[in-house]
Design a protein around this motif. Structure first.
Motif, PDB file in Angstrom:
ATOM      1  N   GLU A  13      18.052  46.010  33.557  1.00 17.35           N
ATOM      2  CA  GLU A  13      19.361  45.911  34.205  1.00 17.35           C
ATOM      3  C   GLU A  13      19.283  45.281  35.598  1.00 17.35           C
ATOM      4  N   ASN A  32      26.862  40.221  33.585  1.00 20.74           N
ATOM      5  CA  ASN A  32      27.858  41.274  33.807  1.00 20.74           C
ATOM      6  C   ASN A  32      28.971  40.805  34.747  1.00 20.74           C
ATOM      7  N   LYS A  33      28.606  40.019  35.749  1.00 12.70           N
ATOM      8  CA  LYS A  33      29.637  39.475  36.651  1.00 12.70           C
ATOM      9  C   LYS A  33      30.620  38.607  35.873  1.00 12.70           C
ATOM     10  N   ARG A  51      31.284  38.793  32.672  1.00  6.44           N
ATOM     11  CA  ARG A  51      32.084  39.627  31.771  1.00  6.44           C
ATOM     12  C   ARG A  51      33.223  40.320  32.515  1.00  6.44           C
ATOM     13  N   ILE A  52      32.916  40.835  33.681  1.00 14.13           N
ATOM     14  CA  ILE A  52      33.938  41.523  34.479  1.00 14.13           C
ATOM     15  C   ILE A  52      35.034  40.542  34.907  1.00 14.13           C
ATOM     16  N   GLY A  69      37.472  40.012  32.351  1.00 15.24           N
ATOM     17  CA  GLY A  69      38.209  41.201  31.950  1.00 15.24           C
ATOM     18  C   GLY A  69      37.536  42.010  30.866  1.00 15.24           C
ATOM     19  N   ARG A  70      36.247  41.814  30.692  1.00 11.02           N
ATOM     20  CA  ARG A  70      35.490  42.559  29.673  1.00 11.02           C
ATOM     21  C   ARG A  70      34.568  43.549  30.366  1.00 11.02           C
ATOM     22  N   PRO A  71      34.240  44.656  29.695  1.00 11.92           N
ATOM     23  CA  PRO A  71      33.348  45.637  30.317  1.00 11.92           C
ATOM     24  C   PRO A  71      31.928  45.096  30.406  1.00 11.92           C
ATOM     25  N   PRO A  72      31.136  45.544  31.387  1.00 10.04           N
ATOM     26  CA  PRO A  72      29.751  45.090  31.498  1.00 10.04           C
ATOM     27  C   PRO A  72      28.911  45.608  30.324  1.00 10.04           C
ATOM     28  N   LYS A 130      26.212  47.600  28.314  1.00  7.46           N
ATOM     29  CA  LYS A 130      25.674  48.946  28.474  1.00  7.46           C
ATOM     30  C   LYS A 130      24.147  48.867  28.409  1.00  7.46           C
TER      31      LYS A 130
END
Length: 519
Positions: free
Chosen positions: A243, A252-253, A255-256, A259-262, A264
């Motif tokens: 991670e 992850n940036k 995705r956020i 508008g999507r969740p990072p 897991k």
């Protein structure tokens, strides 16, 4: 393809790394728990040919207490002297090889063959018993490993200890700016300091005044450390990412932002070692092994060779003479979609491969990924060039007339039309896998002496609710070629299915087997 040939001296059969208990097999009369009752989920497609194979070969199937998932994988070799020098998760254990060599009754001076050499275990265990060996493998890590392992008797312990001191006192200059090379899949795999340290330590080793043998061992130790030094971890058919890696952070940036969740991400490898820490620790362990080997296992009174070619067995086997091999112990890549060029991408890039070379290596491997393209036209041209078109035609005729394989291919085609298969490449992969193995089996029959035995470790697989009995289909093809099936050793621990398949089609336990045939 790059090729290298290596001959190594060997030892008589005196001491071994393994337990020497006699092989104990549980010949269970009722094999019902290891028989596949339903090959096609929901009875969707014909399974008559596969059921016939179950009836035919189940009587020679023995469920064994002696072999387990650790012995048919790398797990036991992680603690084995010498065999742990190259971490190759898909290899089998030295324990398994010794048991099979004993069962095959191969004598010193005879030849054992491994067409998928992996980490080199078959040849090295044979060496300990004074048995000659031949091995082939495409992956370049083995060339480095076999060179280092082949120099056991010639290592100077004082020199190796001075090499450790040399590495401990190395300091990378602040102006040094050469970074570790990468391809798309390995971008940002290492911390920033490590990106610089890997090439610096490599260059320092290669330009040092130490012997070639000592340098070769140090390079293998560094090669063996790459995963520990990185933000990656080998996990089945993928590289998992820590991670903290830039790859995960940037993904992850994005995705956020969309508008999507990072993701897991649960992987965190903790504090990563420095190159200095990792290579010195690895080299110290190797020195301990060498001291033990030189003092206890190498009072050489007999000689045996290991001949290794870094190349495909599809190319090399047809070049061997007839009737020279007394036994075969091997495990091909499984028909499980695992892409070894991705799993070992760090190692391949370190050894000089770029995107183009990795893609070519992926195609040169036995078809085991959904990206594999058919080799049948290449094989035809190759056999014609060897004036062996008759053999090519005979092999392809056997493939075309193997009923259970045809049934599997028809079932997968039917499933594909129903959109039950999540990747259309599965069908061509399965077809190519058995085609190419049939060529391997044919050449093994030719190069084996009469009464020679052949042992293949393999997994059965399941795609889109269709069970593929790799062990029994392979055995039928081998029998059509001329081998006599002797035994199918099946592990008590059965293999599960993917969560996606179980959710859609339910669970069917799958055999993991060692098929044993005789010429």
């Amino acid at each position: 393809m790059n090729k290298s040939v290596l001959y190594m001296k060997a030892v008589p059969k005196q001491l071994t790394f393994f337990d020497t208990n006699q092989v104990l097999l549980a010949n269970i009369q009722n094999n019902s728990n290891w028989r596949v009752e339903k090959f096609s989920a929901d009875g969707l497609f014909c399974e008559t040919a596969r059921q016939e194979l179950e009836k035919k070969y189940l009587p020679i199937t023995e469920v064994t207490n002696d072999f387990n998932r650790q012995s048919v994988s790398y797990q036991l070799s992680k603690k084995d002297c010498l065999h742990r020098w190259l971490k190759y998760k898909e290899g089998f254990s030295a324990y398994l090889v010794e048991r099979l060599l004993n069962e095959m009754d191969i004598q010193p001076g005879e030849i054992v063959l491994d067409p998928f050499l992996g980490s080199g275990t078959t040849c090295l265990v044979a060496q300990m018993q004074g048995i000659n060996s031949i091995g082939f493998d495409i992956m370049p890590m083995l060339r480095v490993a076999m060179y280092a392992k082949g120099n056991i008797v010639s290592y100077n312990i004082d020199e190796l200890r001075n090499l450790v001191k040399f590495l401990l006192f190395l300091r990378r200059p602040s102006e040094y700016n050469t970074q570790t090379k990468s391809v798309t899949i390995t971008d940002n795999a290492y911390p920033e300091e490590t990106k610089l340290d890997i090439p610096y330590y490599t260059e320092s080793i290669e330009t040092s005044t130490f012997s070639m043998e000592a340098k070769g061992l140090a390079i293998l130790c560094l090669l063996n450390c790459l995963e520990r030094l990185s933000y990656t971890a080998k996990d089945g058919q993928y590289l998992r990412w820590d991670e903290r890696s830039r790859k995960v952070i940037e993904a992850n940036k994005a995705r956020i932002k969309a508008g999507r969740p990072p993701f897991k991400v649960i992987l965190n490898k903790g504090k990563l070692p420095t190159v200095k820490e990792a290579i010195c620790a690895e080299l110290e362990k190797a020195i301990d092994d060498i001291v033990y080997l030189q003092n206890y296992l190498y009072p050489i009174s007999k000689e045996a060779f290991i001949k290794f070619e870094q190349n495909s067995s599809l190319i090399e086997l047809p070049l061997l003479e007839n009737d020279i091999v007394s036994g075969v112990i091997t495990s091909p890549p499984y028909c499980n979609r695992y892409d070894y060029t991705r799993i070992y991408a760090l190692e391949l890039v370190y050894l000089g491969m770029g995107e183009k070379e990795i893609r070519q290596t992926r195609q040169d491997l036995i078809s085991c990924t959904v990206e594999s393209k058919t080799k049948i036209d290449f094989l035809r041209e190759y056999y014609i060039s060897l004036n062996r078109e008759y053999n090519y035609n005979k092999i392809t005729s056997i493939i075309q007339n193997t009923a259970a394989l045809n049934e599997v291919l028809q079932a997968l085609s039917f499933r594909s039309k129903r959109n039950d298969i999540n990747n259309k490449g599965v069908l061509s992969m399965v077809k190519g896998y058995f085609e190419e193995l049939a060529f391997i089996y044919y050449e093994l029959f030719r190069v084996c002496k009469k009464r020679a035995k052949v042992a293949f470790v393999n997994d059965n697989v399941r795609y889109a609710g269709e069970v593929i009995p790799v062990d029994f289909i392979s055995t039928e093809i081998a029998e059509k070629i001329g081998f006599t099936p002797i035994k199918v050793y099946t592990l008590k621990q059965q293999k599960g299915n993917s969560s996606q398949q179980m959710k859609k089609f339910g669970r069917v336990p799958l055999r993991k087997s060692i098929t044993l045939w005789e010429k």
